[in-house]
Design a protein around this motif. Sequence first.
Motif, PDB file in Angstrom:
ATOM      1  N   ILE A 117       0.838  -1.202   0.000  1.00 42.93           N
ATOM      2  CA  ILE A 117       0.000   0.000   0.000  1.00 42.93           C
ATOM      3  C   ILE A 117       0.871   1.249   0.000  1.00 42.93           C
ATOM      4  CG2 ILE A 117      -1.642   1.341   1.383  1.00 42.93           C
ATOM      5  CD1 ILE A 117      -2.890  -1.358   2.218  1.00 42.93           C
ATOM      6  N   LEU A 118       1.927   1.234   0.790  1.00 44.20           N
ATOM      7  CA  LEU A 118       2.851   2.376   0.818  1.00 44.20           C
ATOM      8  C   LEU A 118       3.511   2.588  -0.541  1.00 44.20           C
ATOM      9  CD1 LEU A 118       4.485   1.903   4.321  1.00 44.20           C
ATOM     10  CD2 LEU A 118       3.327   3.967   3.548  1.00 44.20           C
ATOM     11  N   ALA A 119       3.883   1.495  -1.202  1.00 41.33           N
ATOM     12  CA  ALA A 119       4.499   1.603  -2.532  1.00 41.33           C
ATOM     13  C   ALA A 119       3.529   2.236  -3.522  1.00 41.33           C
ATOM     14  CB  ALA A 119       4.937   0.224  -3.018  1.00 41.33           C
ATOM     15  N   GLY A 120       2.257   1.851  -3.436  1.00 45.33           N
ATOM     16  CA  GLY A 120       1.257   2.448  -4.319  1.00 45.33           C
ATOM     17  C   GLY A 120       1.049   3.922  -4.030  1.00 45.33           C
ATOM     18  N   TRP A 121       0.984   4.276  -2.750  1.00 40.51           N
ATOM     19  CA  TRP A 121       0.840   5.684  -2.387  1.00 40.51           C
ATOM     20  C   TRP A 121       1.996   6.521  -2.934  1.00 40.51           C
ATOM     21  CZ3 TRP A 121      -0.636   4.494   3.368  1.00 40.51           C
ATOM     22  CH2 TRP A 121      -2.034   4.439   3.488  1.00 40.51           C
ATOM     23  N   GLN A 122       3.209   5.997  -2.791  1.00 41.43           N
ATOM     24  CA  GLN A 122       4.383   6.746  -3.234  1.00 41.43           C
ATOM     25  C   GLN A 122       4.333   6.997  -4.737  1.00 41.43           C
ATOM     26  OE1 GLN A 122       8.124   5.002  -2.105  1.00 41.43           O
ATOM     27  NE2 GLN A 122       9.297   6.788  -2.708  1.00 41.43           N
ATOM     28  N   MET A 123       3.980   5.966  -5.512  1.00 41.17           N
ATOM     29  CA  MET A 123       3.903   6.140  -6.956  1.00 41.17           C
ATOM     30  C   MET A 123       2.793   7.107  -7.322  1.00 41.17           C
ATOM     31  SD  MET A 123       3.791   3.200  -9.932  1.00 41.17           S
ATOM     32  CE  MET A 123       5.455   2.649  -9.504  1.00 41.17           C
ATOM     33  N   LEU A 124       1.667   7.040  -6.616  1.00 41.03           N
ATOM     34  CA  LEU A 124       0.540   7.930  -6.885  1.00 41.03           C
ATOM     35  C   LEU A 124       0.902   9.380  -6.584  1.00 41.03           C
ATOM     36  CD1 LEU A 124      -2.412   8.410  -7.650  1.00 41.03           C
ATOM     37  CD2 LEU A 124      -3.040   7.813  -5.288  1.00 41.03           C
ATOM     38  N   ILE A 125       1.603   9.612  -5.494  1.00 39.95           N
ATOM     39  CA  ILE A 125       2.016  10.978  -5.144  1.00 39.95           C
ATOM     40  C   ILE A 125       2.895  11.563  -6.237  1.00 39.95           C
ATOM     41  CG2 ILE A 125       3.455  12.331  -3.554  1.00 39.95           C
ATOM     42  CD1 ILE A 125       2.444  10.455  -1.299  1.00 39.95           C
ATOM     43  N   GLU A 126       3.852  10.777  -6.722  1.00 41.35           N
ATOM     44  CA  GLU A 126       4.749  11.272  -7.762  1.00 41.35           C
ATOM     45  C   GLU A 126       3.978  11.576  -9.045  1.00 41.35           C
ATOM     46  OE1 GLU A 126       7.904  12.161  -7.313  1.00 41.35           O
ATOM     47  OE2 GLU A 126       7.473  11.648  -5.216  1.00 41.35           O
ATOM     48  N   ALA A 127       2.986  10.736  -9.376  1.00 43.12           N
ATOM     49  CA  ALA A 127       2.179  10.964 -10.575  1.00 43.12           C
ATOM     50  C   ALA A 127       1.383  12.262 -10.457  1.00 43.12           C
ATOM     51  CB  ALA A 127       1.242   9.785 -10.814  1.00 43.12           C
ATOM     52  N   MET A 128       0.789  12.492  -9.299  1.00 45.85           N
ATOM     53  CA  MET A 128      -0.007  13.717  -9.119  1.00 45.85           C
ATOM     54  C   MET A 128       0.876  14.956  -9.151  1.00 45.85           C
ATOM     55  SD  MET A 128      -2.950  12.670  -6.342  1.00 45.85           S
ATOM     56  CE  MET A 128      -1.768  12.280  -5.050  1.00 45.85           C
ATOM     57  N   LYS A 129       2.051  14.869  -8.570  1.00 39.89           N
ATOM     58  CA  LYS A 129       2.966  16.018  -8.581  1.00 39.89           C
ATOM     59  C   LYS A 129       3.406  16.342 -10.009  1.00 39.89           C
ATOM     60  CE  LYS A 129       6.211  16.105  -5.413  1.00 39.89           C
ATOM     61  NZ  LYS A 129       7.293  15.625  -4.516  1.00 39.89           N
ATOM     62  N   TYR A 130       3.568  15.315 -10.847  1.00 41.28           N
ATOM     63  CA  TYR A 130       3.973  15.553 -12.242  1.00 41.28           C
ATOM     64  C   TYR A 130       2.841  16.188 -13.039  1.00 41.28           C
ATOM     65  CZ  TYR A 130       5.325  14.725 -17.070  1.00 41.28           C
ATOM     66  OH  TYR A 130       5.616  14.894 -18.398  1.00 41.28           O
ATOM     67  N   HIS A 131       1.617  15.709 -12.848  1.00 40.70           N
ATOM     68  CA  HIS A 131       0.489  16.210 -13.637  1.00 40.70           C
ATOM     69  C   HIS A 131      -0.086  17.502 -13.084  1.00 40.70           C
ATOM     70  CE1 HIS A 131      -0.175  12.827 -16.477  1.00 40.70           C
ATOM     71  NE2 HIS A 131       0.463  12.132 -15.553  1.00 40.70           N
ATOM     72  N   GLN A 132       0.108  17.779 -11.801  1.00 40.13           N
ATOM     73  CA  GLN A 132      -0.401  19.010 -11.187  1.00 40.13           C
ATOM     74  C   GLN A 132       0.707  19.635 -10.325  1.00 40.13           C
ATOM     75  OE1 GLN A 132      -3.230  20.826 -11.257  1.00 40.13           O
ATOM     76  NE2 GLN A 132      -4.337  19.575 -12.737  1.00 40.13           N
ATOM     77  N   PRO A 133       1.767  20.149 -10.957  1.00 39.99           N
ATOM     78  CA  PRO A 133       2.932  20.635 -10.195  1.00 39.99           C
ATOM     79  C   PRO A 133       2.638  21.860  -9.329  1.00 39.99           C
ATOM     80  CG  PRO A 133       3.131  21.195 -12.523  1.00 39.99           C
ATOM     81  CD  PRO A 133       1.970  20.269 -12.407  1.00 39.99           C
ATOM     82  N   LYS A 134       1.584  22.598  -9.628  1.00 42.65           N
ATOM     83  CA  LYS A 134       1.289  23.823  -8.868  1.00 42.65           C
ATOM     84  C   LYS A 134       0.239  23.609  -7.780  1.00 42.65           C
ATOM     85  CE  LYS A 134       2.415  26.929 -12.709  1.00 42.65           C
ATOM     86  NZ  LYS A 134       1.916  28.035 -13.584  1.00 42.65           N
ATOM     87  N   ALA A 135      -0.361  22.435  -7.728  1.00 46.27           N
ATOM     88  CA  ALA A 135      -1.442  22.193  -6.780  1.00 46.27           C
ATOM     89  C   ALA A 135      -0.915  21.923  -5.378  1.00 46.27           C
ATOM     90  CB  ALA A 135      -2.292  21.014  -7.244  1.00 46.27           C
ATOM     91  N   ASN A 136      -1.696  22.309  -4.399  1.00 47.24           N
ATOM     92  CA  ASN A 136      -1.433  21.967  -3.002  1.00 47.24           C
ATOM     93  C   ASN A 136      -2.046  20.585  -2.756  1.00 47.24           C
ATOM     94  OD1 ASN A 136      -2.257  21.826  -0.034  1.00 47.24           O
ATOM     95  ND2 ASN A 136      -0.983  23.670  -0.033  1.00 47.24           N
ATOM     96  N   ILE A 137      -1.189  19.562  -2.652  1.00 52.98           N
ATOM     97  CA  ILE A 137      -1.643  18.173  -2.576  1.00 52.98           C
ATOM     98  C   ILE A 137      -1.658  17.709  -1.122  1.00 52.98           C
ATOM     99  CG2 ILE A 137      -1.176  15.792  -3.263  1.00 52.98           C
ATOM    100  CD1 ILE A 137       0.164  16.906  -5.787  1.00 52.98           C
ATOM    101  N   SER A 138      -2.779  17.139  -0.710  1.00 51.07           N
ATOM    102  CA  SER A 138      -2.917  16.606   0.651  1.00 51.07           C
ATOM    103  C   SER A 138      -3.319  15.144   0.586  1.00 51.07           C
ATOM    104  CB  SER A 138      -3.975  17.391   1.436  1.00 51.07           C
ATOM    105  OG  SER A 138      -3.594  18.728   1.618  1.00 51.07           O
ATOM    106  N   MET A 139      -2.494  14.283   1.157  1.00 48.75           N
ATOM    107  CA  MET A 139      -2.852  12.878   1.321  1.00 48.75           C
ATOM    108  C   MET A 139      -3.648  12.760   2.618  1.00 48.75           C
ATOM    109  SD  MET A 139      -1.746  11.259  -1.338  1.00 48.75           S
ATOM    110  CE  MET A 139      -1.877   9.537  -0.803  1.00 48.75           C
ATOM    111  N   VAL A 140      -4.829  12.173   2.498  1.00 51.53           N
ATOM    112  CA  VAL A 140      -5.738  12.063   3.633  1.00 51.53           C
ATOM    113  C   VAL A 140      -5.675  10.639   4.185  1.00 51.53           C
ATOM    114  CG1 VAL A 140      -8.139  12.260   4.380  1.00 51.53           C
ATOM    115  CG2 VAL A 140      -7.237  13.810   2.623  1.00 51.53           C
TER     116      VAL A 140
END
Length: 589
Positions: free
Chosen positions: A493-516
């Motif tokens: 699950i942690l591995a999936g979260w990490q990959m997902l975070i990197e994907a969101m940062k690449y596609h939305q570099p200016k967004a304020n991202i919060s993992m809930v």
Amino acid sequence: MKSRFFFSFFLAFTSHFVSAQTTAFTWWNPANSSFPVLEGQAWPNELKNKYDRLPARAEKNVREAVWNLSTQAAGLMVRFRANSGEIRVRYTVGGKQALPHMPATGVSGVDLYAISNDGNWRWCSAKYAFGDTITFNFKNIEPVDATHKLGREYRLFLPLYNNVKWLEIGVPEGTRFEPLPVRPDKPVVVYGTSIAQGACASRPGMAWTAILGRKLDDPLINLGFSGNGRMEKELIDLVSEIDAKIYVLDCLPNLVASVNIPADEIKKRLIDGVHTLRTRHPETPIVLAEHDGYTDEAINPVNRKSYQDVNVILKEAFVQLKSEGVTGIYLIPKEDFHQDIETMVDGTHPTDLGMMRYAEAYEKQIREVLHEPKGTVSTTIPCTQMRELANYDWEKRHSEILKANKSDQPKVVVIGNSITHFWGGLPKGPRATGGDSWDKTFGVNSRNMGYGWDRIENVLWRVYHGELDGFTAQQIFVNIGTNNLQMNSDEEILAGWQMLIEAMKYHQPKANISMVGIYPRRQQEERVARLNAKLKELTKSANVNYLDPGLVLAGKDGKIDESLFSDGLHPNAKGYSILGKAYEPFIIK
């Protein structure tokens, strides 16, 4: 006694045979569909014949050989849903049904794949007969997964080296059949030779282009023309009309010395081709492929020199393009294709093994170019799902979100599973348990990107397929992982979260991202708390925010407050209201 036994057996057998022969089928013809269903066509409204690959106007501009090859159905695919135990396909073709080095099943056959409710690929075998009318009968198909009985998705790949005159798909009367529209995603576009067209795959689904399309799960347009992929201006101009996700130019096997095209002309065609694509599509990546060599190159100096010479020309053209400031171009070297003496039919055209190696090389390259990595555990392998078709249509929701993002760009995006999906907001879900609290919390300019039963890998697929593209979000909240608890370890699950975070940062570099943090759920409170602590640490190293508003849904003992839940997992209206208030301090006004 023996004679009566055989007579009884004969009656039973003939009765079964007659019954099997008289089963009534309902037939569907893709050519009569009211919406586009043939995937792999860039000009669906400009065709001379329904199963062509180039627009009718191209007949006057391209060489006759190219036009004739464009009438062959390589790369065309039909998607549908069905819940029957048997599927039949019948059709006619216009050319020879087989080639000396390629079987009829690849030249003129069809190939059926299915996708499970969890997004896993399945292949269907068939009994087939080649005659004036070709028939494929797919039988003994296992019933659909227990989560619903409305059918699974199928993808039918059409003949690689023949033109289809007419085609029908049939299912037993009384069973469900639903044609699916062409997917809205930008396609991978491949312009190449016979190897791209599919020679010498044993069946259509084993062409490397078809394999790549499945691996990426993207629409793919196959513009491979056997013996005629020559980087001609007429073809490049047509390719440039397509709004692609990525362009692949793999024409060198048809530009070797044997076709008598001078070296300087080959270089010019390569450079001009890239310039044309880059002028019309400044940001779209372009992949240039080296010649993959010949099986007999170790013993045949003529063949060895021919591919080596043309690969040198490509490298020179690539260096020149780079020196001119052309960006977004990539070179895939011969060695990456891993072809050897066991992977080709005739020294030139790949076997199924060679096709698989081709596809694997391209997948690796394209995933790097597009920043769409894939891991080895399920949480890191992007895929679709169809676990709740009786409740909502996952694919339609994806299309609705893509359309909504274009017409009404959101400032706040909330990504999640059914807990988010059924809260409120737009696009509407099958129910909104806390619609008022959603609006008060996230505002009317928010987008609900929750999907019932989604797991981390499903959200990863959605990010890779455009749900965060084309707009700039102010804030993104992500609550995903509760549906992975029963399937995956904490580390996965942690591995999936990490990959997902990197994907969101690449596609939305200016967004304020919060993992809930995962919201507490009945009998899982301790594991959820442990996982959330690990997620909090992960967000620190990933430089994104961590929130845990779900704590308000639990009592002092850490157990869920049953009065705030409908089923121990989904909050009721009161629970959503309290949850929304816990979010409010973190909303950027």
